[in-house]
Scaffold this motif. Structure first.
Motif, PDB file in Angstrom:
ATOM      1  N   ILE A 230       9.637 -18.572  38.766  1.00  0.00           N
ATOM      2  CA  ILE A 230      10.873 -19.299  38.432  1.00  0.00           C
ATOM      3  C   ILE A 230      10.963 -19.662  36.950  1.00  0.00           C
ATOM      4  CG2 ILE A 230      10.086 -21.638  38.975  1.00  0.00           C
ATOM      5  CD1 ILE A 230      13.260 -20.392  40.459  1.00  0.00           C
ATOM      6  N   PHE A 231       9.832 -19.977  36.324  1.00  0.00           N
ATOM      7  CA  PHE A 231       9.907 -20.363  34.908  1.00  0.00           C
ATOM      8  C   PHE A 231      10.109 -19.130  34.015  1.00  0.00           C
ATOM      9  CE2 PHE A 231       7.273 -24.465  35.754  1.00  0.00           C
ATOM     10  CZ  PHE A 231       8.345 -24.986  36.458  1.00  0.00           C
TER      11      PHE A 231
ATOM     12  N   ILE B 294      13.748 -18.695  34.151  1.00  0.00           N
ATOM     13  CA  ILE B 294      14.415 -19.680  33.272  1.00  0.00           C
ATOM     14  C   ILE B 294      14.301 -19.227  31.817  1.00  0.00           C
ATOM     15  CG2 ILE B 294      14.159 -22.018  32.328  1.00  0.00           C
ATOM     16  CD1 ILE B 294      13.666 -22.989  35.217  1.00  0.00           C
TER      17      ILE B 294
ATOM     18  N   PHE C 227      12.257 -28.490  29.422  1.00  0.00           N
ATOM     19  CA  PHE C 227      13.450 -28.754  30.242  1.00  0.00           C
ATOM     20  C   PHE C 227      13.087 -29.772  31.315  1.00  0.00           C
ATOM     21  CE2 PHE C 227      11.249 -24.894  31.567  1.00  0.00           C
ATOM     22  CZ  PHE C 227      11.030 -25.082  32.927  1.00  0.00           C
ATOM     23  N   ARG C 228      14.115 -30.404  31.881  1.00  0.00           N
ATOM     24  CA  ARG C 228      13.869 -31.453  32.876  1.00  0.00           C
ATOM     25  C   ARG C 228      13.457 -30.839  34.219  1.00  0.00           C
ATOM     26  NH1 ARG C 228      15.047 -36.036  30.395  1.00  0.00           N
ATOM     27  NH2 ARG C 228      16.523 -35.842  28.677  1.00  0.00           N
ATOM     28  N   ASP C 229      12.491 -31.504  34.858  1.00  0.00           N
ATOM     29  CA  ASP C 229      12.064 -31.068  36.188  1.00  0.00           C
ATOM     30  C   ASP C 229      13.227 -31.221  37.166  1.00  0.00           C
ATOM     31  OD1 ASP C 229       8.994 -30.773  37.609  1.00  0.00           O
ATOM     32  OD2 ASP C 229      10.702 -31.225  38.928  1.00  0.00           O
ATOM     33  N   ILE C 230      13.389 -30.258  38.047  1.00  0.00           N
ATOM     34  CA  ILE C 230      14.503 -30.260  38.997  1.00  0.00           C
ATOM     35  C   ILE C 230      14.347 -31.368  40.050  1.00  0.00           C
ATOM     36  CG2 ILE C 230      13.599 -28.670  40.764  1.00  0.00           C
ATOM     37  CD1 ILE C 230      16.320 -27.189  40.559  1.00  0.00           C
TER      38      ILE C 230
ATOM     39  N   HIS D 248      10.914 -36.937  33.437  1.00  0.00           N
ATOM     40  CA  HIS D 248       9.968 -35.916  33.920  1.00  0.00           C
ATOM     41  C   HIS D 248      10.403 -34.587  33.309  1.00  0.00           C
ATOM     42  CE1 HIS D 248       7.780 -33.863  37.582  1.00  0.00           C
ATOM     43  NE2 HIS D 248       7.391 -33.390  36.405  1.00  0.00           N
TER      44      HIS D 248
ATOM     45  N   LEU E 151       9.251 -30.734  31.738  1.00  0.00           N
ATOM     46  CA  LEU E 151       8.273 -29.655  31.784  1.00  0.00           C
ATOM     47  C   LEU E 151       8.285 -28.922  30.446  1.00  0.00           C
ATOM     48  CD1 LEU E 151       9.263 -28.249  35.288  1.00  0.00           C
ATOM     49  CD2 LEU E 151       7.294 -29.712  34.769  1.00  0.00           C
TER      50      LEU E 151
ATOM     51  N   ARG F  37      -2.797 -28.050  43.485  1.00  0.00           N
ATOM     52  CA  ARG F  37      -1.502 -27.758  44.114  1.00  0.00           C
ATOM     53  C   ARG F  37      -0.472 -27.244  43.105  1.00  0.00           C
ATOM     54  NH1 ARG F  37      -1.014 -31.782  49.264  1.00  0.00           N
ATOM     55  NH2 ARG F  37      -3.220 -32.112  49.541  1.00  0.00           N
ATOM     56  N   GLN F  38      -0.934 -26.372  42.227  1.00  0.00           N
ATOM     57  CA  GLN F  38       0.003 -25.726  41.297  1.00  0.00           C
ATOM     58  C   GLN F  38       1.006 -24.908  42.105  1.00  0.00           C
ATOM     59  OE1 GLN F  38      -1.783 -23.046  38.446  1.00  0.00           O
ATOM     60  NE2 GLN F  38       0.160 -22.614  37.435  1.00  0.00           N
ATOM     61  N   GLU F  39       2.294 -25.165  41.881  1.00  0.00           N
ATOM     62  CA  GLU F  39       3.345 -24.474  42.642  1.00  0.00           C
ATOM     63  C   GLU F  39       3.905 -23.284  41.884  1.00  0.00           C
ATOM     64  OE1 GLU F  39       6.393 -27.280  43.575  1.00  0.00           O
ATOM     65  OE2 GLU F  39       5.046 -28.548  44.761  1.00  0.00           O
TER      66      GLU F  39
ATOM     67  N   HIS G 248       2.488 -24.742  32.646  1.00  0.00           N
ATOM     68  CA  HIS G 248       3.439 -25.782  32.242  1.00  0.00           C
ATOM     69  C   HIS G 248       2.732 -27.115  32.153  1.00  0.00           C
ATOM     70  CE1 HIS G 248       3.545 -25.274  36.630  1.00  0.00           C
ATOM     71  NE2 HIS G 248       3.750 -26.582  36.718  1.00  0.00           N
TER      72      HIS G 248
ATOM     73  N   HIS H 288       3.485 -31.132  32.454  1.00  0.00           N
ATOM     74  CA  HIS H 288       4.427 -32.171  32.876  1.00  0.00           C
ATOM     75  C   HIS H 288       4.331 -33.330  31.894  1.00  0.00           C
ATOM     76  CE1 HIS H 288       4.908 -30.762  37.197  1.00  0.00           C
ATOM     77  NE2 HIS H 288       3.766 -30.155  36.894  1.00  0.00           N
TER      78      HIS H 288
HETATM   79  P1  5GP Z   1       3.380 -27.655  39.645  1.00  0.00           P
HETATM   80  O1  5GP Z   1       3.070 -28.204  41.000  1.00  0.00           O
HETATM   81  O2  5GP Z   1       3.341 -26.134  39.624  1.00  0.00           O
HETATM   82  O3  5GP Z   1       2.533 -28.275  38.567  1.00  0.00           O
HETATM   83  O4  5GP Z   1       4.845 -28.128  39.294  1.00  0.00           O
HETATM   84  C1  5GP Z   1       5.976 -27.325  39.404  1.00  0.00           C
HETATM   85  C2  5GP Z   1       7.178 -28.180  39.068  1.00  0.00           C
HETATM   86  O5  5GP Z   1       8.278 -27.335  38.860  1.00  0.00           O
HETATM   87  C3  5GP Z   1       7.568 -29.174  40.158  1.00  0.00           C
HETATM   88  O6  5GP Z   1       7.547 -30.495  39.615  1.00  0.00           O
HETATM   89  C4  5GP Z   1       8.979 -28.732  40.559  1.00  0.00           C
HETATM   90  O7  5GP Z   1       9.845 -29.806  40.859  1.00  0.00           O
HETATM   91  C5  5GP Z   1       9.435 -27.971  39.338  1.00  0.00           C
HETATM   92  N1  5GP Z   1      10.401 -26.912  39.608  1.00  0.00           N
HETATM   93  C6  5GP Z   1      10.334 -25.972  40.598  1.00  0.00           C
HETATM   94  N2  5GP Z   1      11.394 -25.146  40.540  1.00  0.00           N
HETATM   95  C7  5GP Z   1      12.139 -25.567  39.477  1.00  0.00           C
HETATM   96  C8  5GP Z   1      13.368 -25.087  38.918  1.00  0.00           C
HETATM   97  O8  5GP Z   1      13.980 -24.117  39.362  1.00  0.00           O
HETATM   98  N3  5GP Z   1      13.845 -25.764  37.840  1.00  0.00           N
HETATM   99  C9  5GP Z   1      13.184 -26.847  37.294  1.00  0.00           C
HETATM  100  N4  5GP Z   1      13.743 -27.444  36.230  1.00  0.00           N
HETATM  101  N5  5GP Z   1      12.028 -27.315  37.817  1.00  0.00           N
HETATM  102  C10 5GP Z   1      11.517 -26.689  38.893  1.00  0.00           C
END
Ligand code: 5GP
Length: 122
Positions: free
Chosen positions: A8-9, A12, A31-34, A41, A43, A97-99, A104, A106
Motif C-alpha cells: 500500500i505504501f 501511495i 502522511f497521516r495514518d489512515i 499520528h 507515517l 505485528r508489522q502490517e 515506515h 510512526h
Molecule cells: P505497521 O503495523 O505496519 O507498523 O503500521 C501500518 C500502519 O499503516 C497502520 O497504522 C495503518 O493504520 C496504516 N495504514 C494502512 N493502510 C493505510 C493507507 O492506505 N493509508 C494510510 N495513510 N495509512 C495506512
C-alpha cells in the motif's frame, strides 16, 4: 523478505492511491495514518523500496537514511510536538505485528502517550 511493489505504501508513493501528505523531501514522504491511534499520528516512509528497518539499515544509502531521519524530525517539529513530546516507532516482522511491508516510522503525539510497551493480549 522480498519487497512487494504492490504494497500500500508503494502505491501511495506512486500516486496510485491518495494520502494526506504533510511533508516530502528527496528521500522520504510523510502522511497521516489512515487510522490514527493518537491525535497526531504521522507515517514517514523512504521513497526507496525497503521492507523494514532490517532492510533499510543494511541497504539504504547514507543520503536516504539522513533524508528519512530529517523528515521525521521536521514533521514532529512542524506538528508542534517538540515541547509536549512525542514518540517514534518502527515495527519489524511478526512479533512487532508489522502490517505494511514497506519501511515506515510512526510519529505519535498530541497526548500523554503512557508507558512504552504494552503486553500483547493473551
Ligand atoms: P505497521 O503495523 O505496519 O507498523 O503500521 C501500518 C500502519 O499503516 C497502520 O497504522 C495503518 O493504520 C496504516 N495504514 C494502512 N493502510 C493505510 C493507507 O492506505 N493509508 C494510510 N495513510 N495509512 C495506512
Amino acid at each position: 523478505m522480498v519487497y512487494d511493489p504492490q504494497n500500500i505504501f508503494a502505491r501511495i508513493l506512486r500516486g496510485e492511491i491518495p494520502c494526506d501528505r504533510v511533508f516530502e523531501n528527496d528521500h522520504a514522504l510523510a502522511f497521516r495514518d489512515i487510522a490514527p491511534q493518537t491525535p497526531v499520528h504521522i507515517l514517514v516512509v523512504p521513497k526507496g523500496a525497503y521492507v523494514s528497518m532490517v532492510d533499510f539499515s543494511a541497504h539504504a544509502s547514507d543520503a536516504e537514511i539522513g533524508g528519512l531521519v530529517r523528515a521525521v524530525g521536521h514533521v514532529a517539529r512542524e506538528a508542534g510536538l517538540e515541547d509536549p513530546g512525542y514518540r517514534i516507532l518502527a515495527n519489524h516482522g511478526a512479533d512487532a505485528r508489522q502490517e505494511v511491508a514497506h519501511f515506515h516510522v510512526h510519529v505519535f503525539g498530541g497526548r500523554d502517550l503512557g508507558g512504552m510497551v504494552r503486553r500483547a493480549p493473551a
